[in-house]
Design a protein around this motif. Structure first.
Motif, short mmCIF file in Angstrom:
data_model
loop_
_atom_site.label_atom_id
_atom_site.label_comp_id
_atom_site.label_asym_id
_atom_site.label_seq_id
_atom_site.Cartn_x
_atom_site.Cartn_y
_atom_site.Cartn_z
N LEU A 1 5.38 -54.61 -34.43
CA LEU A 1 4.46 -54.02 -33.02
C LEU A 1 5.04 -53.74 -31.78
O LEU A 1 4.66 -52.84 -31.37
CB LEU A 1 2.75 -54.76 -33.03
N THR A 2 5.47 -55.36 -31.30
CA THR A 2 6.30 -55.26 -30.29
C THR A 2 7.06 -54.11 -29.82
O THR A 2 6.95 -53.52 -29.09
CB THR A 2 6.91 -56.41 -30.58
N ALA A 3 7.77 -53.68 -31.00
CA ALA A 3 9.03 -52.57 -31.14
C ALA A 3 8.30 -51.39 -30.79
O ALA A 3 9.09 -50.66 -30.25
CB ALA A 3 9.76 -52.32 -32.28
N SER A 4 6.90 -50.94 -31.34
CA SER A 4 6.39 -49.74 -31.47
C SER A 4 5.77 -49.55 -30.38
O SER A 4 6.34 -48.54 -29.37
CB SER A 4 5.05 -49.93 -32.01
N VAL A 5 5.08 -51.03 -28.85
CA VAL A 5 4.81 -50.51 -27.55
C VAL A 5 6.10 -50.13 -26.68
O VAL A 5 5.58 -49.51 -26.08
CB VAL A 5 4.07 -51.98 -27.42
N PHE A 6 7.23 -50.97 -27.19
CA PHE A 6 8.20 -50.82 -25.99
C PHE A 6 8.63 -49.47 -26.74
O PHE A 6 8.88 -48.26 -25.67
CB PHE A 6 9.37 -51.86 -27.07
N ARG A 7 8.56 -48.84 -27.62
CA ARG A 7 9.15 -47.40 -27.84
C ARG A 7 7.94 -46.56 -27.28
O ARG A 7 8.74 -45.16 -26.49
CB ARG A 7 8.93 -47.21 -29.73
N PHE A 8 6.38 -46.99 -27.03
CA PHE A 8 6.10 -46.19 -26.28
C PHE A 8 6.36 -45.95 -24.39
O PHE A 8 6.06 -45.32 -24.30
CB PHE A 8 4.38 -46.61 -26.87
N LEU A 9 6.80 -47.33 -24.67
CA LEU A 9 7.27 -47.09 -22.92
C LEU A 9 8.04 -46.88 -22.46
O LEU A 9 8.67 -46.29 -21.66
CB LEU A 9 6.92 -48.48 -23.29
N ASP A 10 8.92 -46.13 -22.90
CA ASP A 10 10.45 -46.14 -22.84
C ASP A 10 10.83 -44.56 -24.02
O ASP A 10 11.17 -44.67 -24.23
CB ASP A 10 11.90 -46.86 -23.66
N VAL A 11 9.61 -43.42 -23.70
CA VAL A 11 9.82 -42.41 -23.83
C VAL A 11 11.16 -41.81 -23.84
O VAL A 11 11.72 -40.88 -25.04
CB VAL A 11 8.64 -41.28 -23.24
#
Length: 151
Positions: free
Chosen positions: A25-35
């Motif tokens: 979940l944390t990695a996915s949130v990071f990925r959303f923010l780091d488009v």
């Protein structure tokens, strides 16, 4: 930009966020923010996250908060937080602790924003006020509607 959002949406995990581990979940949130996949969350990227966690300050207040976050996780303010820094920040003992439920909510919000942005880009809709102003000016100067400016 279109390709970045297309790839982001296509890479969404098939598993609902409630079924992800906290790490996923944390990695996915990071990925959303780091488009753009730079591997870092700078001040503007991390601001989206801050807003979703309830930050209500202006840009000056955000700048101060961002600097404190960077100092807390010992990262360069000019570059931003990497994924490990971000994980430390949202951990229970971090500077911006988030429960798993809060991360699920943030994930959902970012997923919706990313999908909406992708649809907007696909439709060719203006993505900024400046772009809209340029289109409006062109339309005004293209008096016969042929796609060329009239002199």
């Amino acid at each position: 930009e279109l390709d970045a959002y297309r790839q982001l949406v296509e890479e969404l995990p098939a598993v609902p966020p409630e079924e992800m581990s906290r790490e996923e979940l944390t990695a996915s949130v990071f990925r959303f923010l780091d488009v753009d996949k730079e591997g870092y969350l700078n001040k503007p990227k991390l601001f989206q996250f801050a807003e979703l966690t309830g930050f209500e300050g202006d840009s000056l207040a955000w700048g101060e908060e961002y600097n404190l976050m960077c100092a807390e996780v010992n990262c360069d303010q000019k570059i931003g937080l990497n994924q490990n820094n971000f994980e430390s920040l949202v951990a229970d003992t971090g500077g911006c602790p988030c429960t798993t439920e809060e991360l699920v909510s943030i994930y959902r919000s970012l997923s919706e924003r990313s999908t909406a942005k992708l649809l907007q880009l696909r439709a060719g809709a203006p993505t900024t006020k400046r772009e809209q102003l340029k289109r409006d000016a062109f339309t005004c100067l293209d008096k016969d509607g042929n796609g060329f400016l009239n002199c």
